[in-house]
Design a protein around this motif. Structure first.
Motif, PDB file in Angstrom:
ATOM      1  N   ASP A   1       0.862  -1.181   0.000  1.00 33.26           N
ATOM      2  CA  ASP A   1       0.000   0.000   0.000  1.00 33.26           C
ATOM      3  C   ASP A   1       0.902   1.237   0.000  1.00 33.26           C
ATOM      4  O   ASP A   1       1.170   1.832   1.047  1.00 33.26           O
ATOM      5  CB  ASP A   1      -0.933  -0.006   1.209  1.00 33.26           C
ATOM      6  CG  ASP A   1      -1.979   1.100   1.160  1.00 33.26           C
ATOM      7  OD1 ASP A   1      -1.801   2.079   0.391  1.00 33.26           O
ATOM      8  OD2 ASP A   1      -2.969   1.012   1.910  1.00 33.26           O
ATOM      9  N   ALA A   2       1.397   1.596  -1.173  1.00 31.61           N
ATOM     10  CA  ALA A   2       2.377   2.676  -1.295  1.00 31.61           C
ATOM     11  C   ALA A   2       1.819   4.019  -0.829  1.00 31.61           C
ATOM     12  O   ALA A   2       2.524   4.803  -0.206  1.00 31.61           O
ATOM     13  CB  ALA A   2       2.878   2.773  -2.736  1.00 31.61           C
ATOM     14  N   ARG A   3       0.568   4.284  -1.123  1.00 33.27           N
ATOM     15  CA  ARG A   3       0.004   5.580  -0.706  1.00 33.27           C
ATOM     16  C   ARG A   3      -0.055   5.685   0.815  1.00 33.27           C
ATOM     17  O   ARG A   3       0.252   6.735   1.385  1.00 33.27           O
ATOM     18  CB  ARG A   3      -1.353   5.807  -1.347  1.00 33.27           C
ATOM     19  CG  ARG A   3      -1.221   5.939  -2.875  1.00 33.27           C
ATOM     20  CD  ARG A   3      -2.391   6.615  -3.527  1.00 33.27           C
ATOM     21  NE  ARG A   3      -2.277   6.582  -4.971  1.00 33.27           N
ATOM     22  CZ  ARG A   3      -1.660   7.506  -5.704  1.00 33.27           C
ATOM     23  NH1 ARG A   3      -1.083   8.522  -5.128  1.00 33.27           N
ATOM     24  NH2 ARG A   3      -1.613   7.393  -7.022  1.00 33.27           N
ATOM     25  N   ALA A   4      -0.406   4.602   1.494  1.00 34.05           N
ATOM     26  CA  ALA A   4      -0.409   4.612   2.959  1.00 34.05           C
ATOM     27  C   ALA A   4       1.011   4.729   3.503  1.00 34.05           C
ATOM     28  O   ALA A   4       1.249   5.431   4.502  1.00 34.05           O
ATOM     29  CB  ALA A   4      -1.081   3.353   3.506  1.00 34.05           C
ATOM     30  N   LEU A   5       1.965   4.072   2.863  1.00 33.36           N
ATOM     31  CA  LEU A   5       3.352   4.169   3.310  1.00 33.36           C
ATOM     32  C   LEU A   5       3.868   5.589   3.152  1.00 33.36           C
ATOM     33  O   LEU A   5       4.548   6.116   4.042  1.00 33.36           O
ATOM     34  CB  LEU A   5       4.241   3.183   2.552  1.00 33.36           C
ATOM     35  CG  LEU A   5       5.718   3.186   2.966  1.00 33.36           C
ATOM     36  CD1 LEU A   5       5.884   2.860   4.448  1.00 33.36           C
ATOM     37  CD2 LEU A   5       6.505   2.210   2.101  1.00 33.36           C
ATOM     38  N   ILE A   6       3.533   6.250   2.058  1.00 28.70           N
ATOM     39  CA  ILE A   6       3.935   7.640   1.858  1.00 28.70           C
ATOM     40  C   ILE A   6       3.387   8.506   2.987  1.00 28.70           C
ATOM     41  O   ILE A   6       4.114   9.292   3.596  1.00 28.70           O
ATOM     42  CB  ILE A   6       3.480   8.161   0.478  1.00 28.70           C
ATOM     43  CG1 ILE A   6       4.271   7.463  -0.633  1.00 28.70           C
ATOM     44  CG2 ILE A   6       3.613   9.685   0.393  1.00 28.70           C
ATOM     45  CD1 ILE A   6       3.686   7.654  -2.023  1.00 28.70           C
ATOM     46  N   ARG A   7       2.094   8.358   3.280  1.00 27.25           N
ATOM     47  CA  ARG A   7       1.489   9.148   4.360  1.00 27.25           C
ATOM     48  C   ARG A   7       2.206   8.900   5.681  1.00 27.25           C
ATOM     49  O   ARG A   7       2.491   9.830   6.439  1.00 27.25           O
ATOM     50  CB  ARG A   7      -0.005   8.834   4.484  1.00 27.25           C
ATOM     51  CG  ARG A   7      -0.860   9.431   3.377  1.00 27.25           C
ATOM     52  CD  ARG A   7      -2.348   9.303   3.656  1.00 27.25           C
ATOM     53  NE  ARG A   7      -2.794   7.926   3.823  1.00 27.25           N
ATOM     54  CZ  ARG A   7      -3.129   7.105   2.814  1.00 27.25           C
ATOM     55  NH1 ARG A   7      -3.077   7.537   1.559  1.00 27.25           N
ATOM     56  NH2 ARG A   7      -3.533   5.873   3.068  1.00 27.25           N
TER      57      ARG A   7
ATOM     58  N   LEU B   1       5.374   7.762   6.222  1.00 29.90           N
ATOM     59  CA  LEU B   1       6.745   8.275   6.230  1.00 29.90           C
ATOM     60  C   LEU B   1       6.774   9.792   6.376  1.00 29.90           C
ATOM     61  O   LEU B   1       7.685  10.347   7.006  1.00 29.90           O
ATOM     62  CB  LEU B   1       7.489   7.831   4.965  1.00 29.90           C
ATOM     63  CG  LEU B   1       7.712   6.323   4.830  1.00 29.90           C
ATOM     64  CD1 LEU B   1       8.362   5.998   3.492  1.00 29.90           C
ATOM     65  CD2 LEU B   1       8.528   5.773   5.990  1.00 29.90           C
ATOM     66  N   VAL B   2       5.785  10.464   5.818  1.00 31.89           N
ATOM     67  CA  VAL B   2       5.686  11.918   5.964  1.00 31.89           C
ATOM     68  C   VAL B   2       5.280  12.275   7.390  1.00 31.89           C
ATOM     69  O   VAL B   2       5.908  13.107   8.044  1.00 31.89           O
ATOM     70  CB  VAL B   2       4.690  12.495   4.923  1.00 31.89           C
ATOM     71  CG1 VAL B   2       4.337  13.940   5.226  1.00 31.89           C
ATOM     72  CG2 VAL B   2       5.268  12.351   3.509  1.00 31.89           C
ATOM     73  N   GLU B   3       4.237  11.625   7.897  1.00 28.44           N
ATOM     74  CA  GLU B   3       3.718  11.964   9.222  1.00 28.44           C
ATOM     75  C   GLU B   3       4.657  11.522  10.350  1.00 28.44           C
ATOM     76  O   GLU B   3       4.970  12.300  11.246  1.00 28.44           O
ATOM     77  CB  GLU B   3       2.344  11.323   9.435  1.00 28.44           C
ATOM     78  CG  GLU B   3       1.769  11.614  10.810  1.00 28.44           C
ATOM     79  CD  GLU B   3       0.431  10.931  11.049  1.00 28.44           C
ATOM     80  OE1 GLU B   3       0.102  10.715  12.213  1.00 28.44           O
ATOM     81  OE2 GLU B   3      -0.271  10.607  10.078  1.00 28.44           O
ATOM     82  N   ALA B   4       5.111  10.286  10.295  1.00 29.76           N
ATOM     83  CA  ALA B   4       5.880   9.728  11.410  1.00 29.76           C
ATOM     84  C   ALA B   4       7.329  10.170  11.424  1.00 29.76           C
ATOM     85  O   ALA B   4       7.898  10.428  12.486  1.00 29.76           O
ATOM     86  CB  ALA B   4       5.816   8.197  11.373  1.00 29.76           C
TER      87      ALA B   4
ATOM     88  N   PHE C   1       9.592  12.872   6.327  1.00 31.33           N
ATOM     89  CA  PHE C   1       9.953  12.983   4.910  1.00 31.33           C
ATOM     90  C   PHE C   1       8.988  13.955   4.244  1.00 31.33           C
ATOM     91  O   PHE C   1       7.882  14.188   4.739  1.00 31.33           O
ATOM     92  CB  PHE C   1       9.867  11.615   4.215  1.00 31.33           C
ATOM     93  CG  PHE C   1      11.041  10.727   4.460  1.00 31.33           C
ATOM     94  CD1 PHE C   1      12.140  10.754   3.613  1.00 31.33           C
ATOM     95  CD2 PHE C   1      11.061   9.855   5.534  1.00 31.33           C
ATOM     96  CE1 PHE C   1      13.229   9.937   3.837  1.00 31.33           C
ATOM     97  CE2 PHE C   1      12.144   9.034   5.771  1.00 31.33           C
ATOM     98  CZ  PHE C   1      13.234   9.070   4.921  1.00 31.33           C
ATOM     99  N   GLU C   2       9.399  14.506   3.116  1.00 35.11           N
ATOM    100  CA  GLU C   2       8.540  15.418   2.360  1.00 35.11           C
ATOM    101  C   GLU C   2       8.195  14.784   1.018  1.00 35.11           C
ATOM    102  O   GLU C   2       9.082  14.299   0.311  1.00 35.11           O
ATOM    103  CB  GLU C   2       9.257  16.748   2.141  1.00 35.11           C
ATOM    104  CG  GLU C   2       9.534  17.474   3.439  1.00 35.11           C
ATOM    105  CD  GLU C   2      10.401  18.702   3.274  1.00 35.11           C
ATOM    106  OE1 GLU C   2      10.975  18.899   2.173  1.00 35.11           O
ATOM    107  OE2 GLU C   2      10.520  19.461   4.248  1.00 35.11           O
ATOM    108  N   GLU C   3       6.912  14.772   0.689  1.00 36.09           N
ATOM    109  CA  GLU C   3       6.464  14.221  -0.592  1.00 36.09           C
ATOM    110  C   GLU C   3       6.914  15.163  -1.705  1.00 36.09           C
ATOM    111  O   GLU C   3       6.523  16.323  -1.754  1.00 36.09           O
ATOM    112  CB  GLU C   3       4.951  14.085  -0.586  1.00 36.09           C
ATOM    113  CG  GLU C   3       4.397  13.414  -1.801  1.00 36.09           C
ATOM    114  CD  GLU C   3       2.890  13.263  -1.736  1.00 36.09           C
ATOM    115  OE1 GLU C   3       2.234  13.665  -2.716  1.00 36.09           O
ATOM    116  OE2 GLU C   3       2.364  12.760  -0.711  1.00 36.09           O
ATOM    117  N   THR C   4       7.752  14.657  -2.595  1.00 43.86           N
ATOM    118  CA  THR C   4       8.284  15.456  -3.688  1.00 43.86           C
ATOM    119  C   THR C   4       7.481  15.230  -4.959  1.00 43.86           C
ATOM    120  O   THR C   4       7.076  16.174  -5.624  1.00 43.86           O
ATOM    121  CB  THR C   4       9.763  15.114  -3.938  1.00 43.86           C
ATOM    122  OG1 THR C   4      10.476  15.289  -2.707  1.00 43.86           O
ATOM    123  CG2 THR C   4      10.371  15.992  -5.007  1.00 43.86           C
ATOM    124  N   VAL C   5       7.260  13.965  -5.300  1.00 45.17           N
ATOM    125  CA  VAL C   5       6.486  13.632  -6.493  1.00 45.17           C
ATOM    126  C   VAL C   5       5.885  12.242  -6.312  1.00 45.17           C
ATOM    127  O   VAL C   5       6.491  11.370  -5.703  1.00 45.17           O
ATOM    128  CB  VAL C   5       7.356  13.702  -7.771  1.00 45.17           C
ATOM    129  CG1 VAL C   5       8.427  12.628  -7.782  1.00 45.17           C
ATOM    130  CG2 VAL C   5       6.525  13.635  -9.030  1.00 45.17           C
TER     131      VAL C   5
END
Length: 138
Positions: free
Chosen positions: A19-25, A27-30, A33-37
């Motif tokens: 679940d890449a979208r959940a992992l992105i959220r 990594l940003v929240e916890a 990291f900053e979502e670049t693209v």
């Protein structure tokens, strides 16, 4: 060389996620990291880049059926990375508050670092510490 003149990262650790979208959220929240693209449609992430504010970053994508693509062999949760931070204790508190599985609480090491280790929801291991690596040989 000033920070604005530093070269762009040339080594990108790469993760695959169920679940890449959940992992992105996460990594940003916890971890901060900053979502670049993020490229992809719906639940599928074809390619994403997350930047680490002091420099560097990671790339990630969804597990998907793509015969012949060697990246399919990279199993979700098989990544381990070390990330430099000046605020180990603050980042630990942030990660714990966001639900990261803490495997090792902040502690001082014998080689001059302070670090902690956590696991993300996909099973990847992340260590965050003050150690910046040995000086490069000229």
């Amino acid at each position: 060389m000033t920070d604005s003149q530093a070269p762009a990262p040339q080594v990108w650790p790469t993760l695959k996620a169920n679940d890449a979208r959940a992992l992105i959220r996460f990594l940003v929240e916890a971890f901060g990291f900053e979502e670049t693209v993020v490229h992809g449609e719906g639940d599928t992430v074809d390619h994403a880049e997350l930047s680490w504010p002091p420099g560097g970053g990671v790339m990630l994508g969804s597990v998907r059926d793509d015969p012949g693509n060697p990246w399919n062999d990279l199993a979700p949760g098989s990544f381990g990375g070390y990330v430099v931070t000046d605020d180990v204790d603050g980042l630990y508190a942030r990660a714990a508050a966001a639900g990261a599985e803490i495997l090792r609480k902040p502690a001082d090491t014998g080689y001059g670092s302070r670090d902690f280790t956590a696991r993300d929801p996909e099973g990847n291991l992340w260590s965050f510490g003050t150690y910046r690596g040995a000086p490069r040989r000229g």
